[in-house]
Design a protein around this motif. Structure first.
Motif, PDB file in Angstrom:
ATOM      1  N   VAL A   1      10.068  32.429 -20.545  1.00 13.43           N
ATOM      2  CA  VAL A   1       9.483  31.286 -19.838  1.00 13.43           C
ATOM      3  C   VAL A   1       8.407  31.867 -18.937  1.00 13.43           C
ATOM      4  O   VAL A   1       8.661  32.832 -18.207  1.00 13.43           O
ATOM      5  N   GLN A   2       7.231  31.307 -18.989  1.00  8.26           N
ATOM      6  CA  GLN A   2       6.131  31.836 -18.189  1.00  8.26           C
ATOM      7  C   GLN A   2       5.457  30.721 -17.423  1.00  8.26           C
ATOM      8  O   GLN A   2       5.586  29.544 -17.755  1.00  8.26           O
TER       9      GLN A   2
ATOM     10  N   ASP B   1      -1.358  30.061  -8.259  1.00 10.41           N
ATOM     11  CA  ASP B   1      -2.519  30.553  -7.528  1.00 10.41           C
ATOM     12  C   ASP B   1      -2.117  31.691  -6.593  1.00 10.41           C
ATOM     13  O   ASP B   1      -1.158  31.563  -5.826  1.00 10.41           O
ATOM     14  N   LYS B   2      -2.845  32.787  -6.648  1.00  8.06           N
ATOM     15  CA  LYS B   2      -2.563  33.941  -5.785  1.00  8.06           C
ATOM     16  C   LYS B   2      -2.699  33.588  -4.306  1.00  8.06           C
ATOM     17  O   LYS B   2      -2.174  34.279  -3.454  1.00  8.06           O
ATOM     18  N   GLN B   3      -3.407  32.526  -4.012  1.00  8.98           N
ATOM     19  CA  GLN B   3      -3.632  32.117  -2.627  1.00  8.98           C
ATOM     20  C   GLN B   3      -2.476  31.278  -2.084  1.00  8.98           C
ATOM     21  O   GLN B   3      -2.570  30.752  -0.988  1.00  8.98           O
ATOM     22  N   ARG B   4      -1.390  31.156  -2.854  1.00  8.23           N
ATOM     23  CA  ARG B   4      -0.232  30.382  -2.432  1.00  8.23           C
ATOM     24  C   ARG B   4       0.991  31.303  -2.370  1.00  8.23           C
ATOM     25  O   ARG B   4       1.854  31.265  -3.243  1.00  8.23           O
ATOM     26  N   PRO B   5       1.084  32.130  -1.346  1.00 11.60           N
ATOM     27  CA  PRO B   5       2.189  33.101  -1.277  1.00 11.60           C
ATOM     28  C   PRO B   5       3.568  32.450  -1.258  1.00 11.60           C
ATOM     29  O   PRO B   5       4.528  33.001  -1.796  1.00 11.60           O
TER      30      PRO B   5
ATOM     31  N   GLU C   1      -1.190  40.296 -14.964  1.00 14.02           N
ATOM     32  CA  GLU C   1      -2.358  39.759 -14.266  1.00 14.02           C
ATOM     33  C   GLU C   1      -2.968  38.703 -15.174  1.00 14.02           C
ATOM     34  O   GLU C   1      -3.293  38.979 -16.325  1.00 14.02           O
ATOM     35  N   GLY C   2      -3.111  37.485 -14.688  1.00 16.68           N
ATOM     36  CA  GLY C   2      -3.679  36.411 -15.487  1.00 16.68           C
ATOM     37  C   GLY C   2      -5.162  36.246 -15.232  1.00 16.68           C
ATOM     38  O   GLY C   2      -5.675  36.621 -14.180  1.00 16.68           O
ATOM     39  N   MET C   3      -5.834  35.670 -16.190  1.00 15.67           N
ATOM     40  CA  MET C   3      -7.262  35.421 -16.070  1.00 15.67           C
ATOM     41  C   MET C   3      -7.549  34.036 -16.618  1.00 15.67           C
ATOM     42  O   MET C   3      -6.846  33.560 -17.511  1.00 15.67           O
TER      43      MET C   3
END
Length: 125
Positions: free
Chosen positions: A94-95, A99-103, A119-121
């Motif tokens: 399951v993936q 957002d990296k800006q939402r710790p 690491e996603g793009m």
């Protein structure tokens, strides 16, 4: 909040997208309700691909909990239910992306057993 259009009535694109998702046998829209209130939503897609010997993975998208229902473990229940559905479909993984800006979101998913292993793009049009 910036990518959505909350005018009433909603633009037809939302209804059209809902119809496409609803008719797709590899997609589910989960809705958590408390009484008559929609407390949360989650989209779950099943993706079959050639790796893992033609395996299937589940992709969690659009996890949302209504502001007035946050802190009630609605998101946790939705995600755990999605994981259960993925197991039932014999998915091997399951993936999801967040957002990296939402710790706080990263912490939430880590607490449910997700590991930030890749690491996603994205490529936006």
């Amino acid at each position: 909040a910036l990518r959505e259009d909350y005018q009433e009535p909603l633009p037809p694109s939302y209804t059209q997208a809902f119809a496409r998702i609803d008719s797709d046998p590899n997609a589910l829209l989960l809705v958590a309700k408390i009484g008559d209130d929609v407390a949360g939503t989650l989209q779950l897609n099943f993706i079959t691909y050639l790796t893992y010997q033609g395996g299937t993975r589940a992709q969690i998208e659009a996890v949302r909990v209504a502001k007035n229902h946050r802190g009630k473990h609605i998101g946790k229940q939705l995600v755990l239910h999605a994981i259960s559905l993925a197991k039932d479909k014999a998915c091997h993984i399951v993936q999801l992306t967040t957002d990296k800006q939402r710790p706080y979101a990263l912490e939430f998913y880590n607490s449910l057993g997700f590991v930030d292993s890749h690491e996603g793009m994205k490529y936006h049009f």
